[in-house]
Design a protein around this motif. Structure first.
Motif, mmCIF file in Angstrom:
data_model
loop_
_atom_site.group_PDB
_atom_site.id
_atom_site.type_symbol
_atom_site.label_atom_id
_atom_site.label_comp_id
_atom_site.label_asym_id
_atom_site.label_seq_id
_atom_site.Cartn_x
_atom_site.Cartn_y
_atom_site.Cartn_z
ATOM 1 N N ILE A 170 -2.457 -7.144 38.468
ATOM 2 C CA ILE A 170 -2.861 -8.376 38.382
ATOM 3 C C ILE A 170 -4.356 -8.391 37.846
ATOM 4 N N VAL A 171 -4.422 -9.276 36.740
ATOM 5 C CA VAL A 171 -5.998 -9.566 36.033
ATOM 6 C C VAL A 171 -6.665 -10.693 36.386
ATOM 7 N N SER A 172 -8.047 -10.881 36.189
ATOM 8 C CA SER A 172 -8.426 -12.206 36.506
ATOM 9 C C SER A 172 -8.471 -13.151 35.539
ATOM 10 N N SER A 173 -8.861 -14.513 35.803
ATOM 11 C CA SER A 173 -8.722 -15.502 34.944
ATOM 12 C C SER A 173 -9.403 -15.201 33.655
ATOM 13 N N GLU A 174 -10.351 -14.432 33.585
ATOM 14 C CA GLU A 174 -10.993 -14.065 32.380
ATOM 15 C C GLU A 174 -10.235 -13.166 31.362
ATOM 16 N N TYR A 175 -9.194 -12.789 31.860
ATOM 17 C CA TYR A 175 -8.050 -12.062 30.758
ATOM 18 C C TYR A 175 -8.027 -12.853 29.558
ATOM 19 N N PRO A 176 -7.729 -12.462 28.323
ATOM 20 C CA PRO A 176 -7.846 -11.039 27.688
ATOM 21 C C PRO A 176 -9.246 -10.427 27.681
ATOM 22 N N GLN A 177 -10.362 -11.222 27.580
ATOM 23 C CA GLN A 177 -11.691 -10.959 27.594
ATOM 24 C C GLN A 177 -11.971 -9.663 28.381
ATOM 25 N N LYS A 178 -11.347 -9.820 29.918
ATOM 26 C CA LYS A 178 -11.986 -8.756 30.654
ATOM 27 C C LYS A 178 -10.668 -8.342 31.240
ATOM 28 N N LYS A 179 -10.421 -7.158 31.288
ATOM 29 C CA LYS A 179 -8.968 -6.365 31.462
ATOM 30 C C LYS A 179 -9.071 -5.628 32.848
ATOM 31 N N ASP A 180 -10.098 -5.807 33.710
ATOM 32 C CA ASP A 180 -9.951 -5.254 34.828
ATOM 33 C C ASP A 180 -8.963 -5.561 35.857
ATOM 34 N N ILE A 181 -8.351 -4.727 36.769
ATOM 35 C CA ILE A 181 -7.220 -4.772 37.412
ATOM 36 C C ILE A 181 -7.671 -4.923 38.992
ATOM 37 N N PHE A 182 -7.050 -5.758 39.706
ATOM 38 C CA PHE A 182 -6.792 -6.078 41.108
ATOM 39 C C PHE A 182 -6.256 -4.961 41.958
ATOM 40 N N ILE A 183 -6.853 -4.483 42.801
ATOM 41 C CA ILE A 183 -6.438 -3.487 43.705
ATOM 42 C C ILE A 183 -6.947 -3.770 45.237
ATOM 43 N N ALA A 184 -6.081 -3.460 46.082
ATOM 44 C CA ALA A 184 -6.500 -3.966 47.510
ATOM 45 C C ALA A 184 -6.341 -2.696 48.356
ATOM 46 N N GLN A 185 -7.056 -2.634 49.390
ATOM 47 C CA GLN A 185 -7.226 -1.646 50.339
ATOM 48 C C GLN A 185 -6.384 -1.914 51.246
ATOM 49 N N ARG A 186 -5.471 -0.925 51.806
ATOM 50 C CA ARG A 186 -4.590 -1.135 52.886
ATOM 51 C C ARG A 186 -5.500 -1.108 54.364
ATOM 52 N N ASN A 187 -4.691 -1.981 55.139
ATOM 53 C CA ASN A 187 -5.412 -1.905 56.409
ATOM 54 C C ASN A 187 -4.762 -0.767 57.438
ATOM 55 N N ASP A 188 -3.919 0.108 56.888
ATOM 56 C CA ASP A 188 -3.135 0.876 57.736
ATOM 57 C C ASP A 188 -3.551 2.486 57.258
ATOM 58 N N PHE A 201 -4.187 -6.086 53.830
ATOM 59 C CA PHE A 201 -5.100 -5.418 53.022
ATOM 60 C C PHE A 201 -6.309 -5.989 53.735
ATOM 61 N N ILE A 202 -7.552 -5.084 53.786
ATOM 62 C CA ILE A 202 -8.933 -5.520 54.314
ATOM 63 C C ILE A 202 -10.025 -5.746 53.270
ATOM 64 N N ASP A 203 -9.643 -5.358 52.084
ATOM 65 C CA ASP A 203 -10.562 -5.361 50.951
ATOM 66 C C ASP A 203 -9.914 -5.613 49.584
ATOM 67 N N TYR A 204 -10.499 -6.200 48.763
ATOM 68 C CA TYR A 204 -9.947 -5.819 47.521
ATOM 69 C C TYR A 204 -11.318 -6.019 46.147
ATOM 70 N N LYS A 205 -10.908 -5.503 45.160
ATOM 71 C CA LYS A 205 -11.762 -5.446 44.106
ATOM 72 C C LYS A 205 -11.051 -5.401 42.716
ATOM 73 N N PHE A 206 -11.680 -5.770 41.774
ATOM 74 C CA PHE A 206 -11.313 -5.431 40.395
ATOM 75 C C PHE A 206 -12.011 -4.206 39.569
ATOM 76 N N VAL A 207 -11.184 -3.252 39.390
ATOM 77 C CA VAL A 207 -11.640 -1.989 38.737
ATOM 78 C C VAL A 207 -10.956 -1.821 36.977
ATOM 79 N N ASN A 208 -11.960 -1.053 36.657
ATOM 80 C CA ASN A 208 -11.748 -0.774 35.168
ATOM 81 C C ASN A 208 -10.214 -0.041 35.156
ATOM 82 N N ILE A 209 -9.690 -0.366 34.198
ATOM 83 C CA ILE A 209 -8.276 0.010 33.958
ATOM 84 C C ILE A 209 -8.205 1.742 34.092
ATOM 85 N N GLU A 210 -9.419 2.353 33.548
ATOM 86 C CA GLU A 210 -9.491 3.772 33.611
ATOM 87 C C GLU A 210 -9.753 4.494 34.615
ATOM 88 N N SER A 211 -10.054 3.746 35.751
ATOM 89 C CA SER A 211 -10.497 4.339 37.073
ATOM 90 C C SER A 211 -9.580 3.893 38.235
#
Length: 156
Positions: A15-33, A120-130
């Motif tokens: 998942i990319v944000s609504s700012e795509y394609p200008q911004k291509k950071d990817i959504f990741i979420a932290q598992r709760n388990d 999930f307990i948290d989420y963020k958008f991260v740079n594709i390279e990381s």
């Protein structure tokens, strides 16, 4: 096929944000388990359910919104095996076979991890390279394959 060789059909989303394609950071979420393990939203396809139905249902169930559009679809199904510790909880499945999609969130999408059955307990958008720096080792080969495909296609 024996019970040990069964792969659970699954949808997975980059998942990319609504700012795509200008911004291509990817959504990741932290598992709760699992401690400090991040992943892409994903989930099983129910019997008789179409892949796109499962995709948007799982998105809603996991991140509280299905306000997104499909940008692209990975052309094949990809599979991975569960590590032994997880496999015992997931019987009769040996792993998962997944259909991946690249999705863009709508401007009005509201992410809410406090769903009926929170995963999930948290989420963020991260740079594709990381992104691989955060994810579980057993999923990394699949993530890398799919990300590289979308990069090669000029989408990420």
């Amino acid at each position: 096929m024996s019970k040990e060789e069964i792969y659970r059909p699954n949808v997975a989303m980059i998942i990319v944000s609504s700012e795509y394609p200008q911004k291509k950071d990817i959504f990741i979420a932290q598992r709760n388990d699992l401690t400090d393990i991040w992943q892409f939203p994903q989930g099983g396809i129910d019997e008789g359910e179409e892949v796109h139905e499962a995709l948007f249902r799982e998105m809603e169930e996991e991140i509280g919104t299905d306000a997104a559009e499909i940008i692209a679809e990975y052309p094949q199904w990809v599979s991975y095996d569960f590590p032994p510790k997880i496999a015992t909880k997931m019987k009769p499945y040996k792993g998962q076979t997944q259909k991946y999609f690249l999705l863009k969130l709508s401007k009005d999408a509201k992410i809410n991890l406090d769903t009926k059955h929170p995963e999930f307990i948290d989420y963020k958008f991260v740079n594709i390279e990381s992104v691989l720096d955060y994810t579980a080792h057993f999923k990394q080969p699949v993530y890398e394959k799919v990300i590289n495909y979308f990069k090669k296609e000029g989408l990420l």
